[in-house]
Design a protein around this motif. Sequence first.
Motif, PDB file in Angstrom:
ATOM      1  N   ALA A  16       0.848  -1.193   0.000  1.00 15.19           N
ATOM      2  CA  ALA A  16       0.000   0.000   0.000  1.00 15.19           C
ATOM      3  C   ALA A  16       0.883   1.242   0.000  1.00 15.19           C
ATOM      4  O   ALA A  16       1.898   1.283   0.690  1.00 15.19           O
ATOM      5  CB  ALA A  16      -0.897   0.001   1.225  1.00 15.19           C
ATOM      6  N   PRO A  17       0.526   2.251  -0.791  1.00 12.05           N
ATOM      7  CA  PRO A  17       1.337   3.470  -0.805  1.00 12.05           C
ATOM      8  C   PRO A  17       1.243   4.188   0.535  1.00 12.05           C
ATOM      9  O   PRO A  17       0.220   4.139   1.214  1.00 12.05           O
ATOM     10  CB  PRO A  17       0.703   4.310  -1.918  1.00 12.05           C
ATOM     11  N   ALA A  18       2.322   4.813   0.899  1.00 12.73           N
ATOM     12  CA  ALA A  18       2.330   5.573   2.148  1.00 12.73           C
ATOM     13  C   ALA A  18       1.637   6.907   1.923  1.00 12.73           C
ATOM     14  O   ALA A  18       1.750   7.508   0.858  1.00 12.73           O
ATOM     15  CB  ALA A  18       3.760   5.806   2.612  1.00 12.73           C
ATOM     16  N   ALA A  19       0.923   7.366   2.925  1.00 11.50           N
ATOM     17  CA  ALA A  19       0.278   8.674   2.842  1.00 11.50           C
ATOM     18  C   ALA A  19       1.352   9.755   2.924  1.00 11.50           C
ATOM     19  O   ALA A  19       2.374   9.566   3.574  1.00 11.50           O
ATOM     20  CB  ALA A  19      -0.725   8.831   3.979  1.00 11.50           C
ATOM     21  N   PRO A  20       1.133  10.891   2.276  1.00 11.69           N
ATOM     22  CA  PRO A  20       2.100  11.985   2.319  1.00 11.69           C
ATOM     23  C   PRO A  20       2.290  12.580   3.712  1.00 11.69           C
ATOM     24  O   PRO A  20       3.285  13.247   3.965  1.00 11.69           O
ATOM     25  CB  PRO A  20       1.524  13.029   1.372  1.00 11.69           C
ATOM     26  N   ARG A  78       5.187  14.697  -4.213  1.00  9.87           N
ATOM     27  CA  ARG A  78       3.811  14.203  -4.113  1.00  9.87           C
ATOM     28  C   ARG A  78       2.838  15.323  -3.794  1.00  9.87           C
ATOM     29  O   ARG A  78       1.639  15.180  -3.920  1.00  9.87           O
ATOM     30  CB  ARG A  78       3.756  13.107  -3.034  1.00  9.87           C
ATOM     31  N   ARG A  79       3.365  16.468  -3.392  1.00 12.73           N
ATOM     32  CA  ARG A  79       2.494  17.585  -3.020  1.00 12.73           C
ATOM     33  C   ARG A  79       1.653  18.044  -4.196  1.00 12.73           C
ATOM     34  O   ARG A  79       2.042  17.932  -5.338  1.00 12.73           O
ATOM     35  CB  ARG A  79       3.334  18.780  -2.562  1.00 12.73           C
ATOM     36  N   ALA A  80       0.525  18.607  -3.869  1.00 17.42           N
ATOM     37  CA  ALA A  80      -0.341  19.172  -4.890  1.00 17.42           C
ATOM     38  C   ALA A  80       0.355  20.380  -5.505  1.00 17.42           C
ATOM     39  O   ALA A  80       1.107  21.080  -4.842  1.00 17.42           O
ATOM     40  CB  ALA A  80      -1.678  19.586  -4.276  1.00 17.42           C
ATOM     41  N   ALA A  81       0.103  20.609  -6.779  1.00 15.78           N
ATOM     42  CA  ALA A  81       0.713  21.751  -7.453  1.00 15.78           C
ATOM     43  C   ALA A  81       0.191  23.039  -6.839  1.00 15.78           C
ATOM     44  O   ALA A  81      -0.981  23.131  -6.464  1.00 15.78           O
ATOM     45  CB  ALA A  81       0.370  21.705  -8.937  1.00 15.78           C
ATOM     46  N   LEU A  95     -11.479  19.049   9.748  1.00 13.64           N
ATOM     47  CA  LEU A  95     -12.280  20.122   9.173  1.00 13.64           C
ATOM     48  C   LEU A  95     -11.557  20.846   8.048  1.00 13.64           C
ATOM     49  O   LEU A  95     -12.187  21.437   7.182  1.00 13.64           O
ATOM     50  CB  LEU A  95     -12.662  21.131  10.264  1.00 13.64           C
ATOM     51  N   THR A  96     -10.230  20.812   8.059  1.00 13.64           N
ATOM     52  CA  THR A  96      -9.440  21.546   7.082  1.00 13.64           C
ATOM     53  C   THR A  96      -9.170  20.755   5.807  1.00 13.64           C
ATOM     54  O   THR A  96      -9.069  21.342   4.744  1.00 13.64           O
ATOM     55  CB  THR A  96      -8.094  21.972   7.708  1.00 13.64           C
ATOM     56  N   CYS A  97      -9.053  19.459   5.891  1.00 12.89           N
ATOM     57  CA  CYS A  97      -8.667  18.641   4.732  1.00 12.89           C
ATOM     58  C   CYS A  97      -9.670  18.825   3.588  1.00 12.89           C
ATOM     59  O   CYS A  97     -10.848  18.489   3.737  1.00 12.89           O
ATOM     60  CB  CYS A  97      -8.574  17.173   5.112  1.00 12.89           C
ATOM     61  N   PRO A  98      -9.210  19.342   2.438  1.00 16.47           N
ATOM     62  CA  PRO A  98     -10.146  19.593   1.337  1.00 16.47           C
ATOM     63  C   PRO A  98     -10.684  18.334   0.676  1.00 16.47           C
ATOM     64  O   PRO A  98     -11.715  18.382   0.004  1.00 16.47           O
ATOM     65  CB  PRO A  98      -9.318  20.421   0.343  1.00 16.47           C
ATOM     66  N   VAL A  99     -10.006  17.198   0.857  1.00 20.12           N
ATOM     67  CA  VAL A  99     -10.464  15.949   0.235  1.00 20.12           C
ATOM     68  C   VAL A  99     -10.930  14.919   1.264  1.00 20.12           C
ATOM     69  O   VAL A  99     -11.169  13.769   0.932  1.00 20.12           O
ATOM     70  CB  VAL A  99      -9.372  15.346  -0.682  1.00 20.12           C
ATOM     71  N   HIS A 100     -11.025  15.321   2.524  1.00 18.13           N
ATOM     72  CA  HIS A 100     -11.497  14.463   3.614  1.00 18.13           C
ATOM     73  C   HIS A 100     -10.686  13.171   3.714  1.00 18.13           C
ATOM     74  O   HIS A 100     -11.242  12.082   3.851  1.00 18.13           O
ATOM     75  CB  HIS A 100     -12.989  14.152   3.473  1.00 18.13           C
ATOM     76  N   CYS A 160      -1.373  18.240   0.214  1.00 13.78           N
ATOM     77  CA  CYS A 160      -1.437  19.704   0.198  1.00 13.78           C
ATOM     78  C   CYS A 160      -0.842  20.325   1.458  1.00 13.78           C
ATOM     79  O   CYS A 160      -0.483  21.496   1.472  1.00 13.78           O
ATOM     80  CB  CYS A 160      -2.867  20.182   0.008  1.00 13.78           C
ATOM     81  N   LEU A 161      -0.756  19.550   2.530  1.00 12.13           N
ATOM     82  CA  LEU A 161      -0.177  19.940   3.817  1.00 12.13           C
ATOM     83  C   LEU A 161      -0.982  20.992   4.580  1.00 12.13           C
ATOM     84  O   LEU A 161      -0.480  21.601   5.516  1.00 12.13           O
ATOM     85  CB  LEU A 161       1.276  20.413   3.649  1.00 12.13           C
ATOM     86  N   GLU A 162      -2.237  21.188   4.212  1.00 14.12           N
ATOM     87  CA  GLU A 162      -3.079  22.120   4.971  1.00 14.12           C
ATOM     88  C   GLU A 162      -3.266  21.628   6.399  1.00 14.12           C
ATOM     89  O   GLU A 162      -3.313  22.420   7.333  1.00 14.12           O
ATOM     90  CB  GLU A 162      -4.428  22.310   4.282  1.00 14.12           C
TER      91      GLU A 162
END
Length: 100
Positions: A8-12, A71-74, A27-32, A51-53
Amino acid sequence: MTPPSAPAPAAPVAVTARCAGCGACLLTCPVHAIRPSGGALLVLAQTCTGCLECVEVCPVDAIEETTAPSRRAAPPAAAPPLTAPAPRAARAGKPTEEEP
Protein backbone atom coordinates in the motif's frame (compact mmCIF):
# COMPACT_ATOMS: atom_id res chain seq x y z
CA MET A 1 -2.48 -19.61 -4.25
CA THR A 2 -3.11 -15.85 -4.22
CA PRO A 3 -0.80 -13.48 -6.09
CA PRO A 4 1.30 -11.17 -3.91
CA SER A 5 -0.28 -7.75 -3.60
CA ALA A 6 1.62 -4.54 -4.10
CA PRO A 7 2.46 -2.71 -0.89
CA ALA A 8 0.00 0.00 0.00
CA PRO A 9 1.34 3.47 -0.81
CA ALA A 10 2.33 5.57 2.15
CA ALA A 11 0.28 8.67 2.84
CA PRO A 12 2.10 11.98 2.32
CA VAL A 13 1.42 12.86 5.97
CA ALA A 14 1.06 10.95 9.23
CA VAL A 15 -0.68 11.81 12.48
CA THR A 16 1.70 11.25 15.40
CA ALA A 17 1.04 10.36 19.04
CA ARG A 18 1.15 14.09 19.89
CA CYS A 19 -2.39 14.41 18.46
CA ALA A 20 -4.72 16.11 20.95
CA GLY A 21 -7.87 15.08 19.08
CA CYS A 22 -9.07 18.63 18.40
CA GLY A 23 -10.32 17.78 14.88
CA ALA A 24 -8.86 20.85 13.17
CA CYS A 25 -7.25 18.67 10.50
CA LEU A 26 -10.52 16.84 9.86
CA LEU A 27 -12.28 20.12 9.17
CA THR A 28 -9.44 21.55 7.08
CA CYS A 29 -8.67 18.64 4.73
CA PRO A 30 -10.15 19.59 1.34
CA VAL A 31 -10.46 15.95 0.24
CA HIS A 32 -11.50 14.46 3.61
CA ALA A 33 -8.46 12.16 3.68
CA ILE A 34 -8.19 12.17 7.50
CA ARG A 35 -10.64 9.91 9.31
CA PRO A 36 -11.17 8.85 12.92
CA SER A 37 -10.20 5.22 13.48
CA GLY A 38 -10.41 3.57 16.89
CA GLY A 39 -9.55 6.63 18.95
CA ALA A 40 -6.77 7.74 16.56
CA LEU A 41 -6.72 9.50 13.21
CA LEU A 42 -5.96 7.67 9.98
CA VAL A 43 -4.73 9.34 6.78
CA LEU A 44 -6.16 7.68 3.67
CA ALA A 45 -3.12 7.37 1.39
CA GLN A 46 -5.18 6.92 -1.78
CA THR A 47 -7.13 10.12 -1.08
CA CYS A 48 -4.52 12.45 0.43
CA THR A 49 -3.10 14.92 -2.11
CA GLY A 50 -0.25 16.10 0.10
CA CYS A 51 -1.44 19.70 0.20
CA LEU A 52 -0.18 19.94 3.82
CA GLU A 53 -3.08 22.12 4.97
CA CYS A 54 -3.49 19.75 7.93
CA VAL A 55 0.16 20.30 8.91
CA GLU A 56 -0.36 24.06 8.87
CA VAL A 57 -3.55 24.01 10.95
CA CYS A 58 -2.52 21.50 13.64
CA PRO A 59 -2.11 23.46 16.92
CA VAL A 60 0.18 20.84 18.50
CA ASP A 61 2.31 19.96 15.42
CA ALA A 62 1.08 16.37 15.50
CA ILE A 63 0.99 15.90 11.73
CA GLU A 64 4.24 15.30 9.88
CA GLU A 65 5.13 15.04 6.20
CA THR A 66 6.25 11.51 5.34
CA THR A 67 7.08 11.64 1.63
CA ALA A 68 9.09 13.76 -0.75
CA PRO A 69 7.61 17.10 -1.78
CA SER A 70 7.10 15.75 -5.31
CA ARG A 71 3.81 14.20 -4.11
CA ARG A 72 2.49 17.59 -3.02
CA ALA A 73 -0.34 19.17 -4.89
CA ALA A 74 0.71 21.75 -7.45
CA PRO A 75 0.58 25.32 -6.17
CA PRO A 76 -2.39 27.31 -7.42
CA ALA A 77 -1.83 29.33 -10.58
CA ALA A 78 -1.34 33.05 -10.15
CA ALA A 79 -4.60 34.94 -10.35
CA PRO A 80 -4.97 37.45 -13.18
CA PRO A 81 -4.64 41.09 -12.15
CA LEU A 82 -7.83 42.72 -10.95
CA THR A 83 -9.43 45.39 -13.08
CA ALA A 84 -12.06 47.92 -12.14
CA PRO A 85 -15.56 46.81 -13.12
CA ALA A 86 -17.39 48.72 -15.83
CA PRO A 87 -19.94 51.28 -14.64
CA ARG A 88 -23.30 49.71 -13.89
CA ALA A 89 -25.17 51.43 -16.73
CA ALA A 90 -22.49 50.42 -19.26
CA ARG A 91 -22.84 46.79 -18.22
CA ALA A 92 -26.59 46.95 -18.81
CA GLY A 93 -26.10 48.41 -22.31
CA LYS A 94 -27.49 51.79 -21.29
CA PRO A 95 -25.67 55.03 -22.04
CA THR A 96 -24.03 56.70 -19.06
CA GLU A 97 -24.28 60.38 -18.23
CA GLU A 98 -20.85 60.87 -19.77
CA GLU A 99 -22.01 59.56 -23.18
CA PRO A 100 -23.86 61.98 -25.52
